[in-house]
Design a protein around this motif. Structure first.
Motif, PDB file in Angstrom:
ATOM      1  N   GLY A  84      41.076  32.368 -12.897  1.00 22.07           N
ATOM      2  CA  GLY A  84      39.874  31.808 -13.480  1.00 22.07           C
ATOM      3  C   GLY A  84      39.824  32.146 -14.598  1.00 22.07           C
ATOM      4  O   GLY A  84      40.542  32.460 -15.382  1.00 22.07           O
ATOM      5  N   HIS A  85      39.885  30.978 -15.453  1.00 24.09           N
ATOM      6  CA  HIS A  85      39.340  31.060 -16.672  1.00 24.09           C
ATOM      7  C   HIS A  85      38.687  30.066 -17.687  1.00 24.09           C
ATOM      8  O   HIS A  85      38.326  28.559 -16.381  1.00 24.09           O
ATOM      9  CB  HIS A  85      40.720  30.678 -17.399  1.00 24.09           C
ATOM     10  CG  HIS A  85      41.787  29.678 -17.312  1.00 24.09           C
ATOM     11  ND1 HIS A  85      42.540  28.891 -15.788  1.00 24.09           N
ATOM     12  CD2 HIS A  85      41.941  28.298 -17.761  1.00 24.09           C
ATOM     13  CE1 HIS A  85      42.968  27.932 -15.889  1.00 24.09           C
ATOM     14  NE2 HIS A  85      42.737  27.243 -16.812  1.00 24.09           N
ATOM     15  N   TRP A  86      37.965  30.066 -18.610  1.00 20.72           N
ATOM     16  CA  TRP A  86      37.376  28.638 -19.209  1.00 20.72           C
ATOM     17  C   TRP A  86      38.761  28.175 -20.167  1.00 20.72           C
ATOM     18  O   TRP A  86      39.579  28.859 -20.797  1.00 20.72           O
ATOM     19  CB  TRP A  86      36.264  29.276 -20.386  1.00 20.72           C
ATOM     20  CG  TRP A  86      35.281  29.952 -19.089  1.00 20.72           C
ATOM     21  CD1 TRP A  86      35.388  32.100 -19.319  1.00 20.72           C
ATOM     22  CD2 TRP A  86      33.911  29.833 -18.748  1.00 20.72           C
ATOM     23  NE1 TRP A  86      33.866  32.197 -18.697  1.00 20.72           N
ATOM     24  CE2 TRP A  86      33.514  31.505 -18.628  1.00 20.72           C
ATOM     25  CE3 TRP A  86      33.616  28.657 -18.713  1.00 20.72           C
ATOM     26  CZ2 TRP A  86      31.910  30.674 -17.627  1.00 20.72           C
ATOM     27  CZ3 TRP A  86      32.471  28.518 -17.617  1.00 20.72           C
ATOM     28  CH2 TRP A  86      31.945  29.328 -17.220  1.00 20.72           C
ATOM     29  N   HIS A  87      37.685  26.831 -20.545  1.00 20.89           N
ATOM     30  CA  HIS A  87      38.724  26.745 -21.385  1.00 20.89           C
ATOM     31  C   HIS A  87      37.417  27.098 -23.279  1.00 20.89           C
ATOM     32  O   HIS A  87      37.036  26.938 -22.754  1.00 20.89           O
ATOM     33  CB  HIS A  87      38.567  24.485 -21.354  1.00 20.89           C
ATOM     34  CG  HIS A  87      39.820  24.174 -20.699  1.00 20.89           C
ATOM     35  ND1 HIS A  87      39.672  23.501 -20.176  1.00 20.89           N
ATOM     36  CD2 HIS A  87      40.946  25.142 -19.455  1.00 20.89           C
ATOM     37  CE1 HIS A  87      41.026  23.080 -19.342  1.00 20.89           C
ATOM     38  NE2 HIS A  87      41.262  25.016 -19.297  1.00 20.89           N
ATOM     39  N   LEU A  88      38.743  26.777 -23.811  1.00 21.63           N
ATOM     40  CA  LEU A  88      37.629  26.563 -25.415  1.00 21.63           C
ATOM     41  C   LEU A  88      36.697  26.151 -25.536  1.00 21.63           C
ATOM     42  O   LEU A  88      35.523  26.181 -26.364  1.00 21.63           O
ATOM     43  CB  LEU A  88      38.230  27.914 -26.564  1.00 21.63           C
ATOM     44  CG  LEU A  88      39.193  29.131 -25.737  1.00 21.63           C
ATOM     45  CD1 LEU A  88      39.987  29.832 -26.665  1.00 21.63           C
ATOM     46  CD2 LEU A  88      37.871  29.776 -25.513  1.00 21.63           C
ATOM     47  N   GLY A  93      39.327  18.665 -20.130  1.00 23.16           N
ATOM     48  CA  GLY A  93      38.947  18.543 -18.675  1.00 23.16           C
ATOM     49  C   GLY A  93      40.005  19.046 -18.201  1.00 23.16           C
ATOM     50  O   GLY A  93      41.211  19.594 -19.266  1.00 23.16           O
ATOM     51  N   GLU A  94      40.571  19.300 -17.048  1.00 23.94           N
ATOM     52  CA  GLU A  94      41.610  19.180 -16.340  1.00 23.94           C
ATOM     53  C   GLU A  94      42.094  18.591 -15.219  1.00 23.94           C
ATOM     54  O   GLU A  94      40.776  18.260 -14.451  1.00 23.94           O
ATOM     55  CB  GLU A  94      41.899  20.262 -15.973  1.00 23.94           C
ATOM     56  CG  GLU A  94      43.106  20.838 -16.120  1.00 23.94           C
ATOM     57  CD  GLU A  94      43.287  22.531 -16.246  1.00 23.94           C
ATOM     58  OE1 GLU A  94      42.868  23.332 -16.843  1.00 23.94           O
ATOM     59  OE2 GLU A  94      44.110  23.215 -15.076  1.00 23.94           O
ATOM     60  N   LEU A  95      43.578  17.744 -14.743  1.00 22.24           N
ATOM     61  CA  LEU A  95      42.852  17.584 -13.145  1.00 22.24           C
ATOM     62  C   LEU A  95      44.098  18.200 -12.627  1.00 22.24           C
ATOM     63  O   LEU A  95      45.221  18.650 -12.917  1.00 22.24           O
ATOM     64  CB  LEU A  95      44.314  16.118 -13.812  1.00 22.24           C
ATOM     65  CG  LEU A  95      43.480  15.144 -14.555  1.00 22.24           C
ATOM     66  CD1 LEU A  95      44.271  14.082 -14.793  1.00 22.24           C
ATOM     67  CD2 LEU A  95      41.713  14.496 -14.522  1.00 22.24           C
ATOM     68  N   ALA A 132      34.377  26.794 -16.156  1.00 17.19           N
ATOM     69  CA  ALA A 132      35.234  27.732 -15.432  1.00 17.19           C
ATOM     70  C   ALA A 132      36.336  27.399 -14.198  1.00 17.19           C
ATOM     71  O   ALA A 132      35.068  26.860 -13.326  1.00 17.19           O
ATOM     72  CB  ALA A 132      34.678  29.130 -15.407  1.00 17.19           C
ATOM     73  N   HIS A 133      37.174  27.742 -13.681  1.00 16.59           N
ATOM     74  CA  HIS A 133      37.973  26.981 -12.448  1.00 16.59           C
ATOM     75  C   HIS A 133      38.930  28.225 -12.222  1.00 16.59           C
ATOM     76  O   HIS A 133      39.571  29.055 -13.207  1.00 16.59           O
ATOM     77  CB  HIS A 133      38.380  26.105 -12.779  1.00 16.59           C
ATOM     78  CG  HIS A 133      39.246  25.298 -14.075  1.00 16.59           C
ATOM     79  ND1 HIS A 133      38.372  24.901 -15.298  1.00 16.59           N
ATOM     80  CD2 HIS A 133      40.793  25.726 -14.416  1.00 16.59           C
ATOM     81  CE1 HIS A 133      39.708  25.576 -16.306  1.00 16.59           C
ATOM     82  NE2 HIS A 133      40.522  25.003 -15.670  1.00 16.59           N
ATOM     83  N   ARG A 134      38.985  28.183 -10.737  1.00 14.67           N
ATOM     84  CA  ARG A 134      40.066  29.338 -10.118  1.00 14.67           C
ATOM     85  C   ARG A 134      39.940  28.413  -8.870  1.00 14.67           C
ATOM     86  O   ARG A 134      39.802  28.058  -8.328  1.00 14.67           O
ATOM     87  CB  ARG A 134      39.880  30.054 -10.260  1.00 14.67           C
ATOM     88  CG  ARG A 134      39.067  30.867  -8.690  1.00 14.67           C
ATOM     89  CD  ARG A 134      38.533  32.382  -8.472  1.00 14.67           C
ATOM     90  NE  ARG A 134      39.225  33.213  -9.231  1.00 14.67           N
ATOM     91  CZ  ARG A 134      38.996  34.709  -9.376  1.00 14.67           C
ATOM     92  NH1 ARG A 134      37.936  34.682  -8.581  1.00 14.67           N
ATOM     93  NH2 ARG A 134      39.550  35.322 -10.055  1.00 14.67           N
ATOM     94  N   GLY A 154      42.878  25.446 -25.582  1.00 18.69           N
ATOM     95  CA  GLY A 154      42.144  27.116 -25.336  1.00 18.69           C
ATOM     96  C   GLY A 154      42.346  27.444 -23.767  1.00 18.69           C
ATOM     97  O   GLY A 154      40.845  26.493 -23.474  1.00 18.69           O
ATOM     98  N   HIS A 155      42.140  28.861 -23.892  1.00 14.53           N
ATOM     99  CA  HIS A 155      41.671  29.599 -22.839  1.00 14.53           C
ATOM    100  C   HIS A 155      41.204  30.795 -22.855  1.00 14.53           C
ATOM    101  O   HIS A 155      41.971  31.833 -23.454  1.00 14.53           O
ATOM    102  CB  HIS A 155      43.861  29.990 -21.737  1.00 14.53           C
ATOM    103  CG  HIS A 155      44.086  28.622 -21.562  1.00 14.53           C
ATOM    104  ND1 HIS A 155      45.037  28.006 -21.864  1.00 14.53           N
ATOM    105  CD2 HIS A 155      43.552  28.100 -20.198  1.00 14.53           C
ATOM    106  CE1 HIS A 155      44.950  26.301 -21.137  1.00 14.53           C
ATOM    107  NE2 HIS A 155      44.423  26.577 -19.735  1.00 14.53           N
ATOM    108  N   ASP A 156      40.303  31.119 -22.187  1.00  7.62           N
ATOM    109  CA  ASP A 156      39.665  32.546 -22.263  1.00  7.62           C
ATOM    110  C   ASP A 156      39.906  33.367 -20.612  1.00  7.62           C
ATOM    111  O   ASP A 156      38.938  32.485 -19.701  1.00  7.62           O
ATOM    112  CB  ASP A 156      37.934  32.210 -22.403  1.00  7.62           C
ATOM    113  CG  ASP A 156      37.425  33.717 -22.427  1.00  7.62           C
ATOM    114  OD1 ASP A 156      37.861  34.639 -22.586  1.00  7.62           O
ATOM    115  OD2 ASP A 156      36.050  33.232 -22.743  1.00  7.62           O
TER     116      ASP A 156
HETATM  117 FE   FE2 Z   1      42.871  25.639 -17.001  1.00 10.43          FE
END
Ligand code: FE2
Length: 167
Positions: A84-88, A93-95, A132-134, A154-156
């Motif tokens: 799991g992570h945040w985008h900076l 977003g993400e598909l 955040a997503h996992r 970016g990934h956190d």
């Molecule tokens: Fe992502």
């Protein structure tokens, strides 16, 4: 620029120069609550990814994509899951498209609100860039899905609030 030859949707395989990674239970060491079970299972493969980078990570305007295969299993009462992570960049977003298996997409907002999306073959979902997503495999077969995201999102992974189960 490398050229992707083909993908196999159902198996998650990308031919050519995909970047392949493997994560074990130990790679998510801090996320598991049951330490006794963790010690027993820490060598198990948790998930595998195949990623396609037509341009380097971080390239503005580029789209990257990858498949993930989460194996079935549990550590104590926690199902196998990704970190799991945040985008900076919250606009980026993400598909996600699910090829096989069953599970959950877990979304977490900055105020701690959790939203769960049921995953099954054919499910598609747009993940807002500010969540955040996992993903979690709650089934008995591998959970295989595809994701596409902007290369400069970016990934956190380091935020302490993402450690452990999201509930
Ligand atoms: Fe992502």
């Amino acid at each position: 620029m490398e050229i992707m030859i083909s993908t196999d949707f159902f198996s998650g395989q990308i031919s050519g120069d995909a970047v392949r990674t493997t994560r074990t239970v130990a790679d998510l060491a801090l996320h598991w609550t049951n330490r006794e079970q963790y010690e027993i299972q820490k060598g198990k493969i948790l998930y595998e990814t195949e990623s396609w980078f037509p341009h380097p990570d971080g390239t503005e305007g580029a789209v990257l994509w990858a498949s993930t295969k989460i194996f079935p299993g549990k550590v104590g009462d926690q199902h196998f899951m990704t970190r799991g992570h945040w985008h900076l960049k919250p606009t980026h977003g993400e598909l996600i498209i699910v090829a096989s298996g069953t599970g959950e997409l877990v979304l977490k907002s900055r105020d701690g609100t959790i939203t769960k999306v049921a995953l099954a073959p054919g499910v598609t979902f747009h993940i807002n860039g500010d969540l955040a997503h996992r993903t979690i495999n709650t089934g008995t077969d591998p959970l295989i899905f595809w994701c596409a995201w902007p290369a400069d999102c970016g990934h956190d992974y380091s935020d302490p609030s993402l450690i452990g189960e999201w509930k």
